[in-house]
Design a protein around this motif. Sequence first.
Motif, PDB file in Angstrom:
ATOM      1  N   ASP A 878       0.831  -1.219   0.000  1.00 59.32           N
ATOM      2  CA  ASP A 878       0.000   0.000   0.000  1.00 59.32           C
ATOM      3  C   ASP A 878       0.857   1.257   0.000  1.00 59.32           C
ATOM      4  O   ASP A 878       0.573   2.222  -0.723  1.00 59.32           O
ATOM      5  CB  ASP A 878      -0.931   0.008   1.221  1.00 59.32           C
ATOM      6  CG  ASP A 878      -2.101  -0.956   1.061  1.00 59.32           C
ATOM      7  OD1 ASP A 878      -2.421  -1.293  -0.098  1.00 59.32           O
ATOM      8  OD2 ASP A 878      -2.674  -1.375   2.074  1.00 59.32           O
ATOM      9  N   ASP A 879       1.904   1.259   0.778  1.00 57.84           N
ATOM     10  CA  ASP A 879       2.795   2.434   0.828  1.00 57.84           C
ATOM     11  C   ASP A 879       3.478   2.662  -0.511  1.00 57.84           C
ATOM     12  O   ASP A 879       3.625   3.803  -0.969  1.00 57.84           O
ATOM     13  CB  ASP A 879       3.854   2.237   1.925  1.00 57.84           C
ATOM     14  CG  ASP A 879       3.266   2.319   3.325  1.00 57.84           C
ATOM     15  OD1 ASP A 879       2.116   2.771   3.465  1.00 57.84           O
ATOM     16  OD2 ASP A 879       3.958   1.905   4.287  1.00 57.84           O
ATOM     17  N   GLU A 880       3.878   1.564  -1.157  1.00 55.00           N
ATOM     18  CA  GLU A 880       4.562   1.681  -2.446  1.00 55.00           C
ATOM     19  C   GLU A 880       3.597   2.166  -3.530  1.00 55.00           C
ATOM     20  O   GLU A 880       3.952   2.999  -4.372  1.00 55.00           O
ATOM     21  CB  GLU A 880       5.150   0.315  -2.839  1.00 55.00           C
ATOM     22  CG  GLU A 880       6.366   0.445  -3.730  1.00 55.00           C
ATOM     23  CD  GLU A 880       7.070  -0.898  -3.935  1.00 55.00           C
ATOM     24  OE1 GLU A 880       7.715  -1.032  -4.982  1.00 55.00           O
ATOM     25  OE2 GLU A 880       6.970  -1.782  -3.064  1.00 55.00           O
ATOM     26  N   ILE A 881       2.347   1.662  -3.495  1.00 57.56           N
ATOM     27  CA  ILE A 881       1.332   2.092  -4.473  1.00 57.56           C
ATOM     28  C   ILE A 881       1.020   3.577  -4.296  1.00 57.56           C
ATOM     29  O   ILE A 881       0.914   4.336  -5.263  1.00 57.56           O
ATOM     30  CB  ILE A 881       0.050   1.238  -4.311  1.00 57.56           C
ATOM     31  CG1 ILE A 881       0.318  -0.191  -4.810  1.00 57.56           C
ATOM     32  CG2 ILE A 881      -1.132   1.858  -5.057  1.00 57.56           C
ATOM     33  CD1 ILE A 881      -0.740  -1.187  -4.406  1.00 57.56           C
ATOM     34  N   LYS A 882       0.910   3.979  -3.027  1.00 54.83           N
ATOM     35  CA  LYS A 882       0.629   5.387  -2.718  1.00 54.83           C
ATOM     36  C   LYS A 882       1.745   6.292  -3.256  1.00 54.83           C
ATOM     37  O   LYS A 882       1.496   7.362  -3.850  1.00 54.83           O
ATOM     38  CB  LYS A 882       0.501   5.543  -1.200  1.00 54.83           C
ATOM     39  CG  LYS A 882      -0.011   6.890  -0.741  1.00 54.83           C
ATOM     40  CD  LYS A 882      -0.200   6.877   0.780  1.00 54.83           C
ATOM     41  CE  LYS A 882      -0.697   8.233   1.271  1.00 54.83           C
ATOM     42  NZ  LYS A 882      -0.848   8.237   2.747  1.00 54.83           N
ATOM     43  N   ALA A 883       2.991   5.818  -3.075  1.00 53.12           N
ATOM     44  CA  ALA A 883       4.137   6.606  -3.560  1.00 53.12           C
ATOM     45  C   ALA A 883       4.128   6.697  -5.085  1.00 53.12           C
ATOM     46  O   ALA A 883       4.436   7.763  -5.660  1.00 53.12           O
ATOM     47  CB  ALA A 883       5.436   5.964  -3.072  1.00 53.12           C
ATOM     48  N   LEU A 884       3.751   5.621  -5.776  1.00 54.03           N
ATOM     49  CA  LEU A 884       3.709   5.632  -7.248  1.00 54.03           C
ATOM     50  C   LEU A 884       2.607   6.562  -7.761  1.00 54.03           C
ATOM     51  O   LEU A 884       2.785   7.251  -8.781  1.00 54.03           O
ATOM     52  CB  LEU A 884       3.470   4.210  -7.771  1.00 54.03           C
ATOM     53  CG  LEU A 884       4.687   3.273  -7.759  1.00 54.03           C
ATOM     54  CD1 LEU A 884       4.264   1.855  -8.091  1.00 54.03           C
ATOM     55  CD2 LEU A 884       5.748   3.753  -8.753  1.00 54.03           C
ATOM     56  N   LYS A 885       1.471   6.587  -7.064  1.00 61.90           N
ATOM     57  CA  LYS A 885       0.387   7.509  -7.456  1.00 61.90           C
ATOM     58  C   LYS A 885       0.849   8.958  -7.402  1.00 61.90           C
ATOM     59  O   LYS A 885       0.580   9.773  -8.291  1.00 61.90           O
ATOM     60  CB  LYS A 885      -0.823   7.317  -6.537  1.00 61.90           C
ATOM     61  CG  LYS A 885      -1.645   6.065  -6.836  1.00 61.90           C
ATOM     62  CD  LYS A 885      -2.818   5.956  -5.859  1.00 61.90           C
ATOM     63  CE  LYS A 885      -3.672   4.730  -6.178  1.00 61.90           C
ATOM     64  NZ  LYS A 885      -4.799   4.597  -5.214  1.00 61.90           N
ATOM     65  N   LYS A 886       1.578   9.247  -6.325  1.00 64.11           N
ATOM     66  CA  LYS A 886       2.082  10.626  -6.161  1.00 64.11           C
ATOM     67  C   LYS A 886       3.093  10.971  -7.249  1.00 64.11           C
ATOM     68  O   LYS A 886       3.065  12.055  -7.835  1.00 64.11           O
ATOM     69  CB  LYS A 886       2.729  10.761  -4.780  1.00 64.11           C
ATOM     70  CG  LYS A 886       3.176  12.181  -4.447  1.00 64.11           C
ATOM     71  CD  LYS A 886       3.712  12.265  -3.019  1.00 64.11           C
ATOM     72  CE  LYS A 886       4.136  13.701  -2.702  1.00 64.11           C
ATOM     73  NZ  LYS A 886       4.678  13.807  -1.341  1.00 64.11           N
ATOM     74  N   GLN A 887       3.988  10.015  -7.550  1.00 71.16           N
ATOM     75  CA  GLN A 887       4.983  10.234  -8.611  1.00 71.16           C
ATOM     76  C   GLN A 887       4.303  10.443  -9.959  1.00 71.16           C
ATOM     77  O   GLN A 887       4.722  11.270 -10.767  1.00 71.16           O
ATOM     78  CB  GLN A 887       5.935   9.031  -8.696  1.00 71.16           C
ATOM     79  CG  GLN A 887       6.903   8.920  -7.531  1.00 71.16           C
ATOM     80  CD  GLN A 887       7.743   7.653  -7.621  1.00 71.16           C
ATOM     81  OE1 GLN A 887       8.175   7.273  -8.698  1.00 71.16           O
ATOM     82  NE2 GLN A 887       7.948   7.007  -6.486  1.00 71.16           N
ATOM     83  N   ALA A 888       3.192   9.686 -10.212  1.00 70.92           N
ATOM     84  CA  ALA A 888       2.482   9.793 -11.497  1.00 70.92           C
ATOM     85  C   ALA A 888       1.843  11.165 -11.645  1.00 70.92           C
ATOM     86  O   ALA A 888       1.858  11.760 -12.736  1.00 70.92           O
ATOM     87  CB  ALA A 888       1.428   8.692 -11.594  1.00 70.92           C
TER      88      ALA A 888
END
Length: 957
Positions: A878-888
């Motif tokens: 979940d933390d990694e997905i959240k970080a990828l959303k922000k990067q996108a």
Amino acid sequence: MQITPHQAKYFAYEITKQSPSNTVDKFAATLANVQATVDLNPHQIDAALFAFRSPLSKGAILADEVGLGKTIEAGILISQKWAERKRKLLIIAPATLRKQWSQELADKFFIPSTILEKKSFDQQIKAGNLNPFHQKDSVVICSYQFVRSKDAYVKQMNWDLVIIDEAHRLRNVYKPTNKVGNAIKAALADAPKILLTATPLQNSLLELYGLVSIIDEHTFGDVKSFKEQFVGTQDTEDYQALKSRLKTVCQRTLRRQVLEYIKYTNRIPITQEFFPSEGEQKLYDLVSDYLQREKLFALPKSQRKLMTLILRKLLASSTFAIAGTLDALSQRLQDLEDAQKQLSDPLDIEATTPDLEATNELEEEWDDEEEIEVVTTLSNEQREELRHEKALVDEFRKLAASIQKNSKGEVLLQALKKGFEKLSELGALKKAVIFTESTRTQQYLLKILEESEYKGKVVLFNGSNSDPRSKEIYKSWLQKYQGTDKVTGSPSADMRAALVEYFKNDAVVLIATEAAAEGINLQFCSLIANYDLPWNPQRIEQRIGRCHRYGQKHDVVVVNFLNKANAADQRVYELLDEKFKLFNGVFGASDEVLGTLESGLDFEKKIAEIYQKCRSPEQIEFEFNTLQNELEDNISSRMTDTKKKLLENFDEEVQEKLKVGKKLAEEALSRQDSWLWQLTRYFLNDYAEFKGEENHFILIKNPFPKENIHSGPYRTGKNVEDANLYRVGHPLAQKVIESCKVLDTKPAEIIFNLTKSGRKITALESFIGCSGYMTVDHYQIRSLETEDYILPHVMDEQNIELDADMVSKLMTLPAEFISVDSIVLPDSFKEKVQTRIGEIKKDAITRNASYYDEESEKLDLWADDKQASFRSELKEYDDEIKALKKQARNAANLPEKLELEKKRRSLEKKRDEAWKQYDLASKQINEQKDALIDELGKRLQQQTELTNLFKVKWKII
């Protein structure tokens, strides 16, 4: 004192009853059996009770500090299993401690053992024993490496108990790379285990996790959840939670907590310096240079490191010690040249070094993952090199043979003089044990001493003891003790006993090889001379421990010989003295320092590597400084503090508990002694001559003709040397007890004689002249464990009931009986017995419920740990997905945004799959937990049996 068959039967049932795990009575008969040879201390009894305080326990880590007798604690547990006829027993110990364990079991606990190693294992296979770990009525002892190599055989056994000594060797078992640890853990997964180690925690809390997981996989979840909960935290609650979980599986007693019971003496070091002669130095330099050559034909690559270590040991011992092995190496080179051997053919190390008795242990412990020689035909060039090497070895042989005196030997008498002067100051006996690693050196030292004031006062002790003097001593000893239990029938054990007795009573000096450092008690001697100083600190500690042990009345003087011309030797001595603290102080090597080593052999290997690589004083200085720094780094003060927080209890709490335990144990032992002696006097009355009121008798006639039982004399008590030691576990006592249990106890009137007993028992005095009825029943509950209860019920004719304490006193009075046709008990008797049975059942249910609750709570925590590990993984996704959303969202361009979205979708798929796995795993974990709890429920079901032993009328006069 005369008693009745009814009393004898009562005593026999009391002695053999099985009591609940959380009571001292559980071990009463076992403790009574060993107290004659072991000075039992309350912390040892407490540790034995702790180990299996619950019948659901899978074992424990006993982590007392060094010197507090963990071996005794383990011996009590082994003895208890032995008495219960549960005899599938295994001890895993360092190879150097195998003989010591065997001897301790025989001397202190009267239990036979079998040491399994490659040779004896193969012999038993050939003899038809398809699994040599299956031994009838013998404890199996073997090394860590041997268990690893034979793990499939070990796994086949349904062990009753496994003891793992020096268990800190397994502390890295949580690492997949720890092959030995994981092999042992898997092979013994279902066996109840006791781990003995003074250092369960050295560098990381994960070591504790690893050791606990060997005992019980369900105490903690997995490594990941353990790390997240407990590693690196400074939270007091986390520490308390960890301590609470460890409290059920790990017990540690400190020296300062038991000073009231144990007194320790000091160690006093003396250094005897010497300088080698020109010839000795030349031999040392030549052999040393030879061993440092890149290629050697005489030493196969697969054995080179081990053989190099052995050759350096021999070289340090004496020129006589190295000479024989140089002969063997020369012969190997000749065989290679004649094509009778190939380069890959291994050396027979025992045959190559016949005078070095520790080779068996070295080979057993040595990691054989060395380079294997590729078999090749020797080229002409190699043949020339081989001939040159043989010429060198022959040169060394001649030089060694030409040296008839050794400088170290020349200062031996001087060293003994210093040592004996110190003993005189201390008021100790003039006795010295000299340790050497070589039998050839041993012969050389004997020659020196026989040409001095010690002529006729020297005795040898080694692995074979085949010299004429030893044989003569053995023969005399056998004649002296013929027909007694002192003669075990094992020639090696009896020879050892004979030589130790001769040293104690007649000799002044014992010259011993490593064989004497294993298992014998020399506490009457206070001077140890390390003529050869091993590099293995644990081996040195073992040597000194033969004299500096519990029961030693004087400070122990330790003499070490030091070559002042050898910089490396001096640095080794400095490390052993200053860092390992082997030669000073009250306790010898500290837990913290010895705990830095998984085995003393590791340290020995490091020292050997330094000798092998260094060619100058500067190199020696650098390498030893590096090793010293490494040792200091391993002794972590943070971990020492953590160990205190987790494993140590408040002194007052421990000391009060030990005082109560000591009192209860003494009472239980006193009862056992009294019961055994009274029923023995009763049963053997027509077969033995008893010496007044002393606990001493001689058999006139063997009451059990089919049994091999000596005539005696027999005596109870401590330090019995002039008779067979009579105790609960003695074969004669066992037969007497079993015979008394089946005595014909028909209805009778028993007349107890308080007046002529010579005892004042105030509680019974008011009953003089009274009479009444007595019934004694045996009630057994079989549930989690078997529990026996002996239920005497006594009332007088006025229906006044005698309490349990009064009854126990009544049963020890002299008495006689008159047979009657029948006994009709008042109706109230049956009601009283049933009431007592109801109370016992209720207590058993309450006790078992507490065991059940504890086990259920443990399994709940285990399930939570396992699920937390999965939840942690999901949170990471979940933390990694959240970080990828922000990067996108913050991407600089569309292609980059699309690439990040692609990664996010891939991770979400993995997360969703992880959720499915989590749901499945959670279900499986709960199912596993429920299955374990259901199994507990089945074991909690009670079966009971009530048997009447006898009914009598009674009268007190």
